[in-house]
Design a protein around this motif. Structure first.
Motif, PDB file in Angstrom:
ATOM      1  N   GLU A 271     -10.988   5.940   4.111  1.00 51.66           N
ATOM      2  CA  GLU A 271      -9.548   6.180   4.031  1.00 51.66           C
ATOM      3  C   GLU A 271      -8.847   4.940   4.592  1.00 51.66           C
ATOM      4  O   GLU A 271      -9.133   4.511   5.699  1.00 51.66           O
ATOM      5  CB  GLU A 271      -9.170   7.412   4.851  1.00 51.66           C
ATOM      6  CG  GLU A 271      -8.932   8.647   4.027  1.00 51.66           C
ATOM      7  CD  GLU A 271      -7.934   8.452   2.884  1.00 51.66           C
ATOM      8  OE1 GLU A 271      -6.891   7.794   3.091  1.00 51.66           O
ATOM      9  OE2 GLU A 271      -8.209   8.944   1.791  1.00 51.66           O
ATOM     10  N   PHE A 272      -7.970   4.367   3.805  1.00 51.50           N
ATOM     11  CA  PHE A 272      -7.289   3.135   4.201  1.00 51.50           C
ATOM     12  C   PHE A 272      -6.604   3.284   5.558  1.00 51.50           C
ATOM     13  O   PHE A 272      -6.617   2.369   6.367  1.00 51.50           O
ATOM     14  CB  PHE A 272      -6.251   2.779   3.147  1.00 51.50           C
ATOM     15  CG  PHE A 272      -5.503   1.502   3.423  1.00 51.50           C
ATOM     16  CD1 PHE A 272      -6.024   0.289   2.997  1.00 51.50           C
ATOM     17  CD2 PHE A 272      -4.284   1.504   4.082  1.00 51.50           C
ATOM     18  CE1 PHE A 272      -5.341  -0.893   3.223  1.00 51.50           C
ATOM     19  CE2 PHE A 272      -3.597   0.324   4.316  1.00 51.50           C
ATOM     20  CZ  PHE A 272      -4.133  -0.872   3.883  1.00 51.50           C
TER      21      PHE A 272
ATOM     22  N   HIS B 223       0.826  -1.209   0.000  1.00 56.29           N
ATOM     23  CA  HIS B 223       0.000   0.000   0.000  1.00 56.29           C
ATOM     24  C   HIS B 223       0.868   1.270   0.000  1.00 56.29           C
ATOM     25  O   HIS B 223       0.615   2.215  -0.745  1.00 56.29           O
ATOM     26  CB  HIS B 223      -0.910  -0.028   1.233  1.00 56.29           C
ATOM     27  CG  HIS B 223      -1.912   1.080   1.263  1.00 56.29           C
ATOM     28  ND1 HIS B 223      -3.184   0.953   0.760  1.00 56.29           N
ATOM     29  CD2 HIS B 223      -1.824   2.352   1.728  1.00 56.29           C
ATOM     30  CE1 HIS B 223      -3.835   2.092   0.921  1.00 56.29           C
ATOM     31  NE2 HIS B 223      -3.036   2.954   1.518  1.00 56.29           N
TER      32      HIS B 223
ATOM     33  N   LYS C  30       1.042   4.063  -2.871  1.00 60.63           N
ATOM     34  CA  LYS C  30       0.613   5.412  -2.493  1.00 60.63           C
ATOM     35  C   LYS C  30       1.628   6.491  -2.892  1.00 60.63           C
ATOM     36  O   LYS C  30       1.275   7.654  -3.070  1.00 60.63           O
ATOM     37  CB  LYS C  30       0.399   5.446  -0.977  1.00 60.63           C
ATOM     38  CG  LYS C  30      -0.552   6.506  -0.524  1.00 60.63           C
ATOM     39  CD  LYS C  30      -0.808   6.409   0.972  1.00 60.63           C
ATOM     40  CE  LYS C  30      -1.687   7.569   1.418  1.00 60.63           C
ATOM     41  NZ  LYS C  30      -2.043   7.449   2.829  1.00 60.63           N
TER      42      LYS C  30
ATOM     43  N   ARG D  86     -10.221   0.212  -1.101  1.00 62.03           N
ATOM     44  CA  ARG D  86      -9.343  -0.784  -0.514  1.00 62.03           C
ATOM     45  C   ARG D  86      -8.770  -1.681  -1.633  1.00 62.03           C
ATOM     46  O   ARG D  86      -9.519  -2.277  -2.393  1.00 62.03           O
ATOM     47  CB  ARG D  86     -10.134  -1.650   0.464  1.00 62.03           C
ATOM     48  CG  ARG D  86      -9.254  -2.578   1.289  1.00 62.03           C
ATOM     49  CD  ARG D  86     -10.083  -3.648   1.903  1.00 62.03           C
ATOM     50  NE  ARG D  86     -10.897  -3.112   2.994  1.00 62.03           N
ATOM     51  CZ  ARG D  86     -10.643  -3.334   4.288  1.00 62.03           C
ATOM     52  NH1 ARG D  86      -9.596  -4.053   4.648  1.00 62.03           N
ATOM     53  NH2 ARG D  86     -11.441  -2.864   5.212  1.00 62.03           N
ATOM     54  N   SER D  87      -7.470  -1.688  -1.735  1.00 66.57           N
ATOM     55  CA  SER D  87      -6.727  -2.492  -2.711  1.00 66.57           C
ATOM     56  C   SER D  87      -6.749  -1.966  -4.147  1.00 66.57           C
ATOM     57  O   SER D  87      -6.265  -2.628  -5.057  1.00 66.57           O
ATOM     58  CB  SER D  87      -7.139  -3.967  -2.676  1.00 66.57           C
ATOM     59  OG  SER D  87      -8.304  -4.182  -3.407  1.00 66.57           O
TER      60      SER D  87
ATOM     61  N   PHE E   8      -5.746   1.384  -6.653  1.00 65.04           N
ATOM     62  CA  PHE E   8      -5.102   2.683  -6.854  1.00 65.04           C
ATOM     63  C   PHE E   8      -5.235   3.086  -8.307  1.00 65.04           C
ATOM     64  O   PHE E   8      -5.355   2.221  -9.178  1.00 65.04           O
ATOM     65  CB  PHE E   8      -3.605   2.585  -6.526  1.00 65.04           C
ATOM     66  CG  PHE E   8      -3.305   2.593  -5.065  1.00 65.04           C
ATOM     67  CD1 PHE E   8      -2.928   3.767  -4.434  1.00 65.04           C
ATOM     68  CD2 PHE E   8      -3.399   1.435  -4.321  1.00 65.04           C
ATOM     69  CE1 PHE E   8      -2.648   3.786  -3.075  1.00 65.04           C
ATOM     70  CE2 PHE E   8      -3.125   1.438  -2.966  1.00 65.04           C
ATOM     71  CZ  PHE E   8      -2.742   2.619  -2.336  1.00 65.04           C
TER      72      PHE E   8
ATOM     73  N   GLN F   5      -2.971   7.494  -6.786  1.00 65.29           N
ATOM     74  CA  GLN F   5      -4.001   7.909  -5.834  1.00 65.29           C
ATOM     75  C   GLN F   5      -4.794   6.684  -5.405  1.00 65.29           C
ATOM     76  O   GLN F   5      -5.182   5.860  -6.224  1.00 65.29           O
ATOM     77  CB  GLN F   5      -4.973   8.920  -6.475  1.00 65.29           C
ATOM     78  CG  GLN F   5      -4.381  10.297  -6.659  1.00 65.29           C
ATOM     79  CD  GLN F   5      -3.383  10.301  -7.814  1.00 65.29           C
ATOM     80  OE1 GLN F   5      -3.702   9.887  -8.917  1.00 65.29           O
ATOM     81  NE2 GLN F   5      -2.150  10.749  -7.562  1.00 65.29           N
ATOM     82  N   TRP F   6      -5.061   6.632  -4.114  1.00 67.93           N
ATOM     83  CA  TRP F   6      -5.845   5.550  -3.570  1.00 67.93           C
ATOM     84  C   TRP F   6      -7.304   5.739  -3.952  1.00 67.93           C
ATOM     85  O   TRP F   6      -7.823   6.859  -3.911  1.00 67.93           O
ATOM     86  CB  TRP F   6      -5.698   5.546  -2.056  1.00 67.93           C
ATOM     87  CG  TRP F   6      -6.475   4.464  -1.409  1.00 67.93           C
ATOM     88  CD1 TRP F   6      -6.121   3.153  -1.340  1.00 67.93           C
ATOM     89  CD2 TRP F   6      -7.731   4.589  -0.753  1.00 67.93           C
ATOM     90  NE1 TRP F   6      -7.088   2.459  -0.676  1.00 67.93           N
ATOM     91  CE2 TRP F   6      -8.083   3.314  -0.310  1.00 67.93           C
ATOM     92  CE3 TRP F   6      -8.587   5.651  -0.497  1.00 67.93           C
ATOM     93  CZ2 TRP F   6      -9.256   3.060   0.376  1.00 67.93           C
ATOM     94  CZ3 TRP F   6      -9.758   5.405   0.177  1.00 67.93           C
ATOM     95  CH2 TRP F   6     -10.083   4.122   0.614  1.00 67.93           C
ATOM     96  N   ARG F   7      -7.971   4.640  -4.322  1.00 66.96           N
ATOM     97  CA  ARG F   7      -9.361   4.766  -4.762  1.00 66.96           C
ATOM     98  C   ARG F   7     -10.346   3.973  -3.888  1.00 66.96           C
ATOM     99  O   ARG F   7     -11.415   4.451  -3.531  1.00 66.96           O
ATOM    100  CB  ARG F   7      -9.445   4.313  -6.225  1.00 66.96           C
ATOM    101  CG  ARG F   7     -10.797   3.977  -6.719  1.00 66.96           C
ATOM    102  CD  ARG F   7     -11.709   5.172  -6.782  1.00 66.96           C
ATOM    103  NE  ARG F   7     -11.434   6.008  -7.919  1.00 66.96           N
ATOM    104  CZ  ARG F   7     -12.308   6.919  -8.378  1.00 66.96           C
ATOM    105  NH1 ARG F   7     -13.472   7.092  -7.784  1.00 66.96           N
ATOM    106  NH2 ARG F   7     -12.005   7.664  -9.400  1.00 66.96           N
TER     107      ARG F   7
END
Lengths: 89, 89
Positions: free
Chosen positions: B84-85, B20, B24, B32-33, B35, B28-30
């Motif tokens: 948010e993760f 992760h 990161k 869970r799991s 990007f 950009q994180w979108r």
């Protein structure tokens, strides 16, 4: 008009089998929690309706990407080749 | 030339935090799991190198989709908005 979809689910494990089964009826399985394939407008509406009934809207999330075509989509992976899901659970 | 990437990881939970973190730094994180974002050729090579070192190639799998642009990419989700993760783990 049909579009090409990539669908990624993040659902509580209690509902994974049900969600997986619904997606499998419409799309090709690609990797654990990832499906892809062509859907027309009716199919995507039907799929969304079935998934909405199957998930808990507070806990689960299903992400849809769609494209006019898969002709520009390039795919590769790192690590092991995806297992058949049916062997995993 | 930069392309638009969607990356979905399926890794053993022992390595999730590391994978992760690497993703990161580039995307950009979108969800869970999942990007997404723009990467040029050097960045994607660097990212693949770092991820290859971080994963166990027998157990983990990371799927990359790439497109020439995100201009035709439509996204929507069912269920809860992604957490948010950093609040999840």
């Amino acid at each position: 008009m049909a579009r090409y979809y990539i669908v990624v689910y993040d659902v509580n494990e209690k509902r994974v089998v049900r969600v997986h089964k619904i997606l499998k009826a419409y799309l090709q399985w690609r990797q654990r929690s990832v499906f892809e394939g062509w859907l027309d407008g009716n199919e995507v509406a039907e799929l969304k309706r079935k998934l909405s009934r199957a998930i808990n809207e507070e806990e689960d999330s299903i992400l849809f990407y769609s494209l006019p075509s898969d002709s520009n989509l390039v795919t590769f992976h790192l690590g092991r080749p995806p297992d058949e899901f049916d062997n995993v659970i």
